[in-house]
Design a protein around this motif. Structure first.
Motif, mmCIF file in Angstrom:
data_model
loop_
_atom_site.group_PDB
_atom_site.id
_atom_site.type_symbol
_atom_site.label_atom_id
_atom_site.label_comp_id
_atom_site.label_asym_id
_atom_site.label_seq_id
_atom_site.Cartn_x
_atom_site.Cartn_y
_atom_site.Cartn_z
ATOM 1 N N VAL A 59 -7.276 86.056 -66.373
ATOM 2 C CA VAL A 59 -8.270 85.203 -65.736
ATOM 3 C C VAL A 59 -9.450 86.086 -65.343
ATOM 4 O O VAL A 59 -9.266 87.177 -64.784
ATOM 5 N N TYR A 60 -10.652 85.612 -65.635
ATOM 6 C CA TYR A 60 -11.865 86.347 -65.294
ATOM 7 C C TYR A 60 -12.702 85.520 -64.320
ATOM 8 O O TYR A 60 -12.678 84.279 -64.351
ATOM 9 N N LYS A 61 -13.468 86.231 -63.489
ATOM 10 C CA LYS A 61 -14.319 85.567 -62.510
ATOM 11 C C LYS A 61 -15.723 86.153 -62.577
ATOM 12 O O LYS A 61 -15.904 87.353 -62.789
ATOM 13 N N ASN A 73 -6.704 88.376 -61.780
ATOM 14 C CA ASN A 73 -5.381 87.828 -62.105
ATOM 15 C C ASN A 73 -4.230 88.541 -61.421
ATOM 16 O O ASN A 73 -3.073 88.378 -61.825
ATOM 17 N N THR A 74 -4.494 89.307 -60.377
ATOM 18 C CA THR A 74 -3.415 89.997 -59.674
ATOM 19 C C THR A 74 -2.388 88.989 -59.154
ATOM 20 O O THR A 74 -2.732 88.043 -58.452
ATOM 21 N N GLY A 75 -1.144 89.191 -59.521
ATOM 22 C CA GLY A 75 -0.074 88.310 -59.076
ATOM 23 C C GLY A 75 0.306 87.234 -60.064
ATOM 24 O O GLY A 75 1.346 86.574 -59.900
ATOM 25 N N SER A 104 -4.593 81.681 -54.637
ATOM 26 C CA SER A 104 -5.134 82.966 -54.206
ATOM 27 C C SER A 104 -6.370 82.719 -53.363
ATOM 28 O O SER A 104 -7.088 81.723 -53.545
ATOM 29 N N ASP A 105 -6.649 83.636 -52.431
ATOM 30 C CA ASP A 105 -7.939 83.625 -51.760
ATOM 31 C C ASP A 105 -9.023 83.833 -52.801
ATOM 32 O O ASP A 105 -8.824 84.534 -53.800
ATOM 33 N N LYS A 106 -10.179 83.257 -52.572
ATOM 34 C CA LYS A 106 -11.256 83.371 -53.547
ATOM 35 C C LYS A 106 -11.889 84.757 -53.562
ATOM 36 O O LYS A 106 -12.379 85.216 -54.599
ATOM 37 N N ALA A 107 -11.899 85.409 -52.417
ATOM 38 C CA ALA A 107 -12.612 86.678 -52.326
ATOM 39 C C ALA A 107 -11.923 87.773 -53.128
ATOM 40 O O ALA A 107 -12.578 88.548 -53.843
ATOM 41 N N THR A 108 -10.600 87.858 -53.030
ATOM 42 C CA THR A 108 -9.844 88.913 -53.702
ATOM 43 C C THR A 108 -8.615 88.308 -54.361
ATOM 44 O O THR A 108 -7.872 87.555 -53.727
#
Length: 710
Positions: A59-61, A73-75, A104-108
């Motif tokens: 996943v990319y942001k 995509n951590t986790g 997930s939180d949006k920030a990290t």
């Protein structure tokens, strides 16, 4: 004696240096200038942030309108497809197919699984959020809701079957009325709306607008302030329905007659003002007359992968239109008039083939065609505008008729610096738009009379196509009619339809070859008539092939002159203990015997032979083989195909990533699936290579080489 020993030591050192120098002959070729690709299947906009799923599991942001992207995509579980996104003001949620919903939180990035989805055997299709409750669409299992605060799942079966094939979910709100959830289902005449105050679904039927034998299978839904557009699946011939509501109770729908390709499902649809955009299996389409009973669409593919590339998702953010395709994420700031690839990964480009022309080197890749005028890769530039997708190994042809290329099955001609799509008009098979073709490999040859022809074959219809610059001719079907020597010749019925893969031509002998699945077609009159060789040994299909080489897919072939004889070398799949590579003599007076008398060439016996590179006027052949379709090996023969030796020392790429071999001058080029290129100066190989020990097994210790005296 001392002097003799010194000379002996020097002699040994020189020979070791010569042998070990073979290790360094594979050298890296720069790939700077070759654009990256990535297979984007899902896009999501959350305010000014953007998310994308790339089919390598990442996943990319982006937080800057798509100018830069970072992995987010951590986790998340590895190698699991992300089929949908949704968000709350503080969290981002993803549906990981057959695995679960993650938040997930949006920030990290720090994803954790949200409870346990009760059904993990069926594919997930969609995910939506309304007031802190998530809704998950599942193919064949209806819709489940999950209250975020409790992570508890419940299947919503009131009004909707528990085995409903849910293809899409979306939400809409009407000022003063509230928000509703829509479900597109593949088995009912219409779509479903979920009530606001309870979990009851209500079917909104539109069957009176369609042919009775076809249900309105809804593949995609766009909804905004009561405007609703439904895109059909391929089973409903890609029909489009436009409608509206003011209260989520009463709907008025019209089946919109369009000029969209009706055999393609509508993957995504969006509306900007009165302009509708549709993404289907044939790129992106646009119409500005959505309010009219009949809608005329035009394809807007300039800068996209190709006119035949599938678009699984569309998105609008900050007035910019985004499209997901197999070669990247594309953005248009002018309503689809032109597109720019904004999401890609430099290491994800596959090198599919090489070609030499007029002293220049060309690389076919999964991101288009590139030219190196110097031939060493130090100056790669995009070759023409308009092809951004995968060009097959034999998908580029130069000649007097012009420069042609294929991408995703569409045929293009280079006009100035732009690739323009070419329509193929052949009697009953008239592909009057590039979306309807399926052109695979092409070749352009000139005979001794100065006549040039373009040859090609279509994936979707059998036959060999020939173009003279004005008209197309089709040679499509053959009959199993046995002649006196036990072979089968060309005919006119549909028993054995042939789809050619690639073409070879010997101008001096005027011998033209077309190679396909397990057949060899031969023409002595530049494609006017064809003789068929190989195949099974029954009367139902062409015979005459001895089966000593194998009756599997033809993978590779070259023409090679050895002394006064001409040979066709051919590599096939390694199946049923058949040979993987062999040679057959050819000449105009041997036409009836070509493809019947084969000699085994042992170099390729242990693998599928995917590439054969011939260095004419030498006994050198370089062969790439694969084992089980994954592990590659590169071998060299200095004895015309026999007694091959490994030519792998110095190859930095993993064996599973090697994708092709090619030739440029005295060099053999190697391409990979990870945008790497190497080359080897083959004609610098010493003549003793065929009988020399395996270079990789030689170990030297320079300390042991010293002069002694007596």
């Amino acid at each position: 004696m001392k002097k003799i020993n010194i000379f002996l030591a020097v002699f040994i050192m020189l020979n070791i240096s010569m042998i070990t120098s073979l290790k360094a002959q594979w050298t890296n070729v720069p790939t700077t200038g070759i654009e990256g690709t990535c297979n984007v299947s899902k896009l999501f906009a959350d305010g000014t942030d953007m998310y994308a799923y790339v089919k390598n599991g990442d996943v990319y942001k982006s937080t800057d309108n798509g100018d830069t992207w970072s992995i987010f995509n951590t986790g998340l579980p590895a190698n699991v497809a992300i089929v949908a996104f949704t968000a709350t003001p503080t969290k981002i949620y993803v549906a990981a197919d057959k695995n679960g919903i993650y938040e997930s939180d949006k920030a990290t990035a720090g994803f954790t699984k949200l409870g346990t989805v009760p059904v993990l055997t069926n594919s997930f299709t969609s995910l939506e959020n309304i007031k802190g409750t998530l809704y998950l669409g599942i193919n064949g299992k209806g819709v489940y809701k999950c209250v975020i605060s409790t992570a508890a799942y419940t299947q919503l079966t009131s009004g909707l079957a528990n085995n409903a094939v849910v293809m899409t979910l979306t939400t809409d709100s009407i000022t003063g009325v509230g928000r509703r959830l829509y479900a597109g289902v593949a088995t009912d005449n219409g779509f479903y709306v979920k009530n606001d105050l309870d979990d009851t679904w209500v079917l909104k039927t539109i069957s009176n607008e369609i042919v009775a034998t076809n249900k309105a299978q809804v593949r995609s839904i766009f909804a905004n302030q009561g405007k609703v557009i439904l895109g059909g699946s391929s089973s409903t011939r890609g029909l489009l329905y436009s409608g509206s509501t003011t209260d989520f109770v009463t709907y008025t729908f019209t089946k919109t007659e369009t000029n969209l390709p009706l055999d393609q499902q509508i993957n995504a649809v969006t509306l900007v003002g009165n302009t509708i955009y549709v993404g289907n299996s044939r790129a992106v389409w646009k119409s500005t007359d959505i309010t009219l009973p009949g809608i005329t669409f035009s394809q807007v593919a300039n800068g996209l992968q190709s006119p035949r590339a599938s678009t699984p998702d569309l998105m609008v953010i900050n007035s910019e239109l985004w499209a997901a395709q197999a070669s990247g994420g594309y953005m248009s700031s002018n309503g689809g008039t032109s597109w720019t690839r904004k999401l890609n990964m430099p290491t994800a480009t596959t090198i599919t083939g090489f070609k030499e022309n007029a002293g220049k080197l060309y690389a076919n890749t999964s991101s288009g065609i590139y030219e190196s005028a110097l031939g060493d890769g130090s100056d790669w530039l995009k070759f023409g505008n308009g092809i951004n997708g995968s060009v097959p190994q034999f998908g580029l042809a130069f000649g007097d008729l012009g420069t042609y290329a294929t991408c995703d099955g569409a045929l293009f001609k280079l006009i100035g610096s732009n690739w323009e799509s070419v329509n193929v008009e052949i009697g009953p098979r008239s592909f009057n738009h590039p979306i309807y073709g399926a052109m695979s490999d092409i070749a352009q040859f000139k005979n001794t009379a100065g006549v040039t022809r373009l040859f090609g074959s279509y994936w979707s219809s059998a036959g060999i196509y020939r173009y003279d610059g004005l008209n197309w001719a089709l040679y499509s079907t053959y009959t199993a009619t046995e002649n006196s020597d036990g072979l089968f010749e060309s005919g006119t019925d549909s028993v054995g339809r042939v789809i050619a893969r690639f073409f070879l031509y010997d101008q001096e002998a005027n011998m033209l070859f077309s190679l396909s699945k397990n057949r060899l077609q031969i023409s002595k009159d530049f494609g006017n008539t064809w003789t068929w060789r190989m195949g099974a040994t029954t009367a139902a299909t062409p015979s005459g092939y001895t089966l000593t080489l194998g009756s599997t897919t033809v993978r590779s072939a070259v023409l090679k002159t050895i002394g006064a004889q001409k040979f066709l070398f051919m590599g096939t799949g390694k199946e049923s203990s058949a040979w993987a590579m062999g040679k057959s003599e050819y000449a105009p007076d041997l036409t009836d015997k070509i493809g019947t008398n084969w000699t085994n060439t042992s170099t390729g016996n242990n693998n599928d032979v995917r590439d054969i590179i011939n260095f004419e006027n030498t006994p050198i052949l370089v062969i790439r083989g694969t084992s089980a379709g994954t592990t590659n090996s590169v071998n060299i023969s200095t004895e015309n195909g026999i007694n091959g030796k490994a030519l792998e020392t110095g190859i930095t790429a993993t064996k599973s990533s090697i994708s092709c071999l090619g030739q440029f001058g005295d060099y053999v080029y190697l391409g990979t699936k990870t945008n790497e290129i190497q080359r080897y100066n083959v004609k610098a190989v010493p003549t003793f290579l065929a009988t020399a020990p395996n270079v990789g097994s030689i170990t030297t210790t320079t300390a042991s080489l010293k002069a002694t005296s007596s």
